[in-house]
Design a protein around this motif. Structure first.
Motif, PDB file in Angstrom:
ATOM      1  N   SER A   1       0.852  -1.195   0.000  1.00  0.00           N
ATOM      2  CA  SER A   1       0.000   0.000   0.000  1.00  0.00           C
ATOM      3  C   SER A   1       0.891   1.249   0.000  1.00  0.00           C
ATOM      4  CB  SER A   1      -0.910  -0.016   1.214  1.00  0.00           C
ATOM      5  OG  SER A   1      -0.207   0.490   2.324  1.00  0.00           O
ATOM      6  N   PRO A   2       0.318   2.409  -0.419  1.00  0.00           N
ATOM      7  CA  PRO A   2       1.118   3.637  -0.508  1.00  0.00           C
ATOM      8  C   PRO A   2       1.726   4.060   0.833  1.00  0.00           C
ATOM      9  CG  PRO A   2      -0.980   3.915  -1.626  1.00  0.00           C
ATOM     10  CD  PRO A   2      -1.046   2.590  -0.937  1.00  0.00           C
ATOM     11  N   THR A   3       1.139   3.625   1.942  1.00  0.00           N
ATOM     12  CA  THR A   3       1.652   4.056   3.247  1.00  0.00           C
ATOM     13  C   THR A   3       2.608   3.040   3.867  1.00  0.00           C
ATOM     14  OG1 THR A   3      -0.334   3.114   4.225  1.00  0.00           O
ATOM     15  CG2 THR A   3      -0.360   5.483   3.793  1.00  0.00           C
ATOM     16  N   ALA A   4       2.893   1.954   3.141  1.00  0.00           N
ATOM     17  CA  ALA A   4       3.701   0.878   3.740  1.00  0.00           C
ATOM     18  C   ALA A   4       5.170   1.271   3.939  1.00  0.00           C
ATOM     19  CB  ALA A   4       3.600  -0.391   2.897  1.00  0.00           C
ATOM     20  N   GLY A   5       5.632   2.289   3.231  1.00  0.00           N
ATOM     21  CA  GLY A   5       6.972   2.819   3.484  1.00  0.00           C
ATOM     22  C   GLY A   5       8.107   2.032   2.864  1.00  0.00           C
TER      23      GLY A   5
ATOM     24  N   THR B   1      -2.716   3.679  -6.021  1.00  0.00           N
ATOM     25  CA  THR B   1      -3.080   3.118  -4.714  1.00  0.00           C
ATOM     26  C   THR B   1      -2.341   1.812  -4.426  1.00  0.00           C
ATOM     27  OG1 THR B   1      -4.939   1.778  -5.534  1.00  0.00           O
ATOM     28  CG2 THR B   1      -5.417   4.068  -4.931  1.00  0.00           C
ATOM     29  N   GLU B   2      -1.627   1.302  -5.420  1.00  0.00           N
ATOM     30  CA  GLU B   2      -0.933   0.027  -5.243  1.00  0.00           C
ATOM     31  C   GLU B   2       0.489   0.201  -5.759  1.00  0.00           C
ATOM     32  OE1 GLU B   2      -2.970  -3.162  -7.233  1.00  0.00           O
ATOM     33  OE2 GLU B   2      -1.558  -4.650  -6.502  1.00  0.00           O
ATOM     34  N   ARG B   3       1.489  -0.206  -4.959  1.00  0.00           N
ATOM     35  CA  ARG B   3       2.879   0.100  -5.295  1.00  0.00           C
ATOM     36  C   ARG B   3       3.698  -1.172  -5.473  1.00  0.00           C
ATOM     37  NH1 ARG B   3       3.584   5.544  -3.725  1.00  0.00           N
ATOM     38  NH2 ARG B   3       1.492   6.475  -3.790  1.00  0.00           N
ATOM     39  N   PHE B   4       4.427  -1.226  -6.587  1.00  0.00           N
ATOM     40  CA  PHE B   4       5.226  -2.410  -6.912  1.00  0.00           C
ATOM     41  C   PHE B   4       6.729  -2.130  -6.910  1.00  0.00           C
ATOM     42  CE2 PHE B   4       1.287  -4.273  -8.596  1.00  0.00           C
ATOM     43  CZ  PHE B   4       1.478  -5.629  -8.412  1.00  0.00           C
TER      44      PHE B   4
ATOM     45  N   LEU C   1      10.776  -1.394  -6.325  1.00  0.00           N
ATOM     46  CA  LEU C   1      11.952  -1.559  -5.479  1.00  0.00           C
ATOM     47  C   LEU C   1      12.343  -0.174  -4.955  1.00  0.00           C
ATOM     48  CD1 LEU C   1      13.954  -3.976  -7.802  1.00  0.00           C
ATOM     49  CD2 LEU C   1      12.976  -4.588  -5.587  1.00  0.00           C
ATOM     50  N   TYR C   2      12.024   0.854  -5.758  1.00  0.00           N
ATOM     51  CA  TYR C   2      12.199   2.241  -5.324  1.00  0.00           C
ATOM     52  C   TYR C   2      10.818   2.857  -5.125  1.00  0.00           C
ATOM     53  CZ  TYR C   2      17.182   2.336  -6.494  1.00  0.00           C
ATOM     54  OH  TYR C   2      18.531   2.094  -6.530  1.00  0.00           O
ATOM     55  N   GLU C   3      10.669   3.557  -4.024  1.00  0.00           N
ATOM     56  CA  GLU C   3       9.450   4.324  -3.786  1.00  0.00           C
ATOM     57  C   GLU C   3       9.512   5.612  -4.616  1.00  0.00           C
ATOM     58  OE1 GLU C   3       7.345   5.141   0.302  1.00  0.00           O
ATOM     59  OE2 GLU C   3       8.920   6.641   0.016  1.00  0.00           O
ATOM     60  N   VAL C   4       8.393   5.992  -5.212  1.00  0.00           N
ATOM     61  CA  VAL C   4       8.320   7.273  -5.921  1.00  0.00           C
ATOM     62  C   VAL C   4       7.404   8.194  -5.132  1.00  0.00           C
ATOM     63  CG1 VAL C   4       7.520   8.430  -8.029  1.00  0.00           C
ATOM     64  CG2 VAL C   4       8.760   6.258  -8.185  1.00  0.00           C
ATOM     65  N   ASP C   5       7.855   9.434  -4.903  1.00  0.00           N
ATOM     66  CA  ASP C   5       7.038  10.416  -4.198  1.00  0.00           C
ATOM     67  C   ASP C   5       6.183  11.165  -5.232  1.00  0.00           C
ATOM     68  OD1 ASP C   5       5.890  12.436  -2.775  1.00  0.00           O
ATOM     69  OD2 ASP C   5       7.752  13.162  -1.862  1.00  0.00           O
ATOM     70  N   PHE C   6       4.919  10.771  -5.339  1.00  0.00           N
ATOM     71  CA  PHE C   6       4.038  11.365  -6.347  1.00  0.00           C
ATOM     72  C   PHE C   6       3.552  12.764  -5.955  1.00  0.00           C
ATOM     73  CE2 PHE C   6       3.782   6.817  -7.392  1.00  0.00           C
ATOM     74  CZ  PHE C   6       4.015   6.857  -8.751  1.00  0.00           C
ATOM     75  N   GLU C   7       3.817  13.169  -4.704  1.00  0.00           N
ATOM     76  CA  GLU C   7       3.481  14.535  -4.273  1.00  0.00           C
ATOM     77  C   GLU C   7       4.575  15.512  -4.715  1.00  0.00           C
ATOM     78  OE1 GLU C   7       0.710  15.215  -1.842  1.00  0.00           O
ATOM     79  OE2 GLU C   7       0.195  13.303  -2.822  1.00  0.00           O
ATOM     80  N   ASP C   8       5.771  14.980  -4.897  1.00  0.00           N
ATOM     81  CA  ASP C   8       6.920  15.804  -5.248  1.00  0.00           C
ATOM     82  C   ASP C   8       6.922  16.052  -6.760  1.00  0.00           C
ATOM     83  OD1 ASP C   8       9.389  16.859  -5.791  1.00  0.00           O
ATOM     84  OD2 ASP C   8      10.549  15.192  -4.941  1.00  0.00           O
TER      85      ASP C   8
END
Ligand SMILES: *[C@@H]1O[C@H](CO)[C@@H](O)[C@H](O)[C@H]1NC(C)=O
Length: 508
Positions: A406-410, A456-459, A461-468
């Motif tokens: 999930s987007p909040t899983a960090g 709403t679903e993240r796959f 290896l790198y997190e992307v900051d979609f707010e940035d």
């Protein structure tokens, strides 16, 4: 007594270590990651790009996307491609699988109007990979058809096969000096069933009776035309390979009963046999049992002929054997069951009504952020040994495999780490059983626009900051674990990264 126990433990742990070291990936095994143009690029109307079916659908029917987002900017790879390649270097990838946006290269779909700015973008992306010894693996079509071609019927227009060949030839001409690994289509099932036979991917036609089958026939013929164009006019000088990627999740019988075995086989034919059988089987054409069912049901339903088209002898021969390798996207498994309590409703007529099949997954299989993706035991082994037994000793690649959070899983994604270790162990089991799997592409390098699920679903290896606005990318724990596996060529189940700070170790 205590000494003996300690000694025993010591021996056990040494043996465990040796076993792990033995189960190595050979040096020429290709490790990579995968992405798709619409999911990462953004730049939806930058520098002359044409509109595609995802642009059209998300702009005109935004409510079909769970969070009403779209791929207009996505991970903004159009402006961040150098950072993407830097991430590939951080991971130590051998290869990177990505797709070309047909409408970025040919805004109207046809080759009379080539968008040179689009060609330049891909040239830059490819050159940046080559500079760091990362092999580009290119998918020609990952779901983003030019809207102009959709208006002419898209995949169900028989002329589609020529349009696709023309586009493929352009890609071979412009990029084939550096690209040696071509995938014609990504996931025919998701294109044909979800896009034409249902309403869960663009162009959401929901033509349940015939959509899947008409699309399937034209898709495999288009694939074959592009393959033969490559073999005849490009391969002699360019020396690359061309194949297709099909989604092959594992569908096994829920019990050992005959009904469940029959149901599992019909489901496999409906899921992937429809696309694999015409290309990889000896006899060619659509799968036998499924074709017979569709013909029978069509007659009962009052159709003048089967809803599933047939192949002429010439078409069958064109398609049969048109591959250098079999790319497999694999995520999970399902159990096929004839039992009443597992019965699912499907529209009549439709692919799954035709195949009379119901599936379920046990509650105790660990769940991802997605409803369908669970950690199923040994599913890579089951799927690949089945394919090898059916289609022979051919070259396979895992062209996608991964886990969603999930987007909040960090950043501490231990469940993704567990999934990758289990999947790669299952892959080694399949290799030890003699299946020639030559490479593995993790899905995905980074978070991206996950189709109907939006962001709403993240796959990644790198997190992307979609707010940035810069869409900054940050490695998750799984990135470090994957990097360690690639570097050492074995799976150390005890490995823990010391910190989440990335370095580039390629010496370039
Ligand atoms: C698709 O068609 C089926 C059968 O006609 C119908 O039951 C279903 O509601 C349709 N789905 C959508 C999303 O329109």
């Amino acid at each position: 007594m205590r000494l003996i126990i300690l000694l025993g433990l010591f021996v056990v742990s040494c043996t465990a270590k040796t076993v792990r070291q033995d189960r190595r990936f050979p040096d020429d095994f290709i490790f990579g990651t995968a992405t798709a143009s619409y999911q990462i690029e953004g730049g939806w109307e930058a520098d002359g790009k044409g509109e595609n079916i995802w642009d059209y659908m998300t702009h005109n029917k935004p409510e079909v996307i769970k969070d009403m987002t779209n791929g207009d900017i996505a991970a903004d790879t159009y402006n961040n491609y150098k950072r993407d390649v830097e991430m590939m270097r951080e991971l130590g990838l051998d290869a990177y699988r990505f797709s070309l946006s047909w409408a970025r290269l040919l805004p109207d779909g046809f080759t009379n109007n080539v968008n040179e700015a689009g060609v330049t973008f891909y040239n830059n992306y490819i050159d940046e990979m080559i500079k760091y010894n990362i092999q580009p693996m290119v998918t020609l079509y990952h779901w983003d058809l030019p809207q102009k071609l959709q208006e002419l019927g898209g995949f169900v227009n028989p002329l589609f096969t020529d349009w696709f060949e023309d586009y493929a030839r352009l890609a071979f001409e412009r990029f084939g000096d550096r690209v040696k690994f071509w995938i014609t289509f990504n996931e025919p099932r998701e294109i044909c069933y979800e896009g034409y036979g249902a309403a869960t991917k663009a162009p959401i036609l929901n033509a349940t009776a015939v959509g899947t089958y008409l699309c399937a026939k034209n898709l495999v013929i288009a694939h074959a035309k592009a393959y033969h164009a490559y073999v005849k006019d490009f391969k002699p000088n360019q020396n690359g390979q061309c194949g297709i990627t099909i989604s092959v999740n594992w569908f096994g019988p829920a019990t050992d009963s005959e009904e469940d075995h029959i149901m599992a086989e019909l489901r496999r034919q409906a899921e992937w046999g429809l696309y694999a059988e015409p290309i990889f089987s000896q006899q060619g054409g659509f799968p036998k049992e499924l074709s017979e069912r569709v013909a029978e049901k069509s007659a009962k339903q009052g159709y003048a002929s089967s809803r599933m088209p047939s192949f002429t002898d010439e078409e069958r021969d064109l398609v049969r054997g048109s591959f250098d390798f079999f790319g497999v996207n694999h995520y999970t498994a399902f159990l096929a069951s004839a039992a009443k309590e597992h019965k699912t409703y499907y529209p009549v007529p439709s692919l799954y009504d035709d195949s009379d099949s119901s599936t379920y997954t046990p509650d105790d299989w660990p769940k991802s952020a997605s409803g369908w993706l669970k950690l199923a035991p040994n599913s890579i082994f089951d799927a690949f040994t089945f394919l090898r037994n059916k289609y022979g000793d051919i070259d396979f690649y895992v062209t996608e495999n991964g886990w969603s959070t999930s987007p909040t899983a960090g950043l501490i994604d231990d469940d993704r780490v567990r999934y990758y270790r289990a999947a790669l162990n299952s892959l080694l089991d399949a290799r030890e059983a003699g299946v020639n799997i030559k490479g593995y592409m993790a899905w995905s390098l980074m978070d991206n626009f996950e189709w109907m699920e939006g962001i709403t679903e993240r796959f990644g290896l790198y997190e992307v900051d979609f707010e940035d606005p810069a869409r900054s990318r940050t490695p998750r724990k799984s990135a470090f674990v994957y990097k360690h596996i690639i570097k050492n060529r074995y799976i150390d189940s005890d490995y823990k990264p010391e910190s989440l700070t990335m370095t580039i170790d390629d010496g370039l």
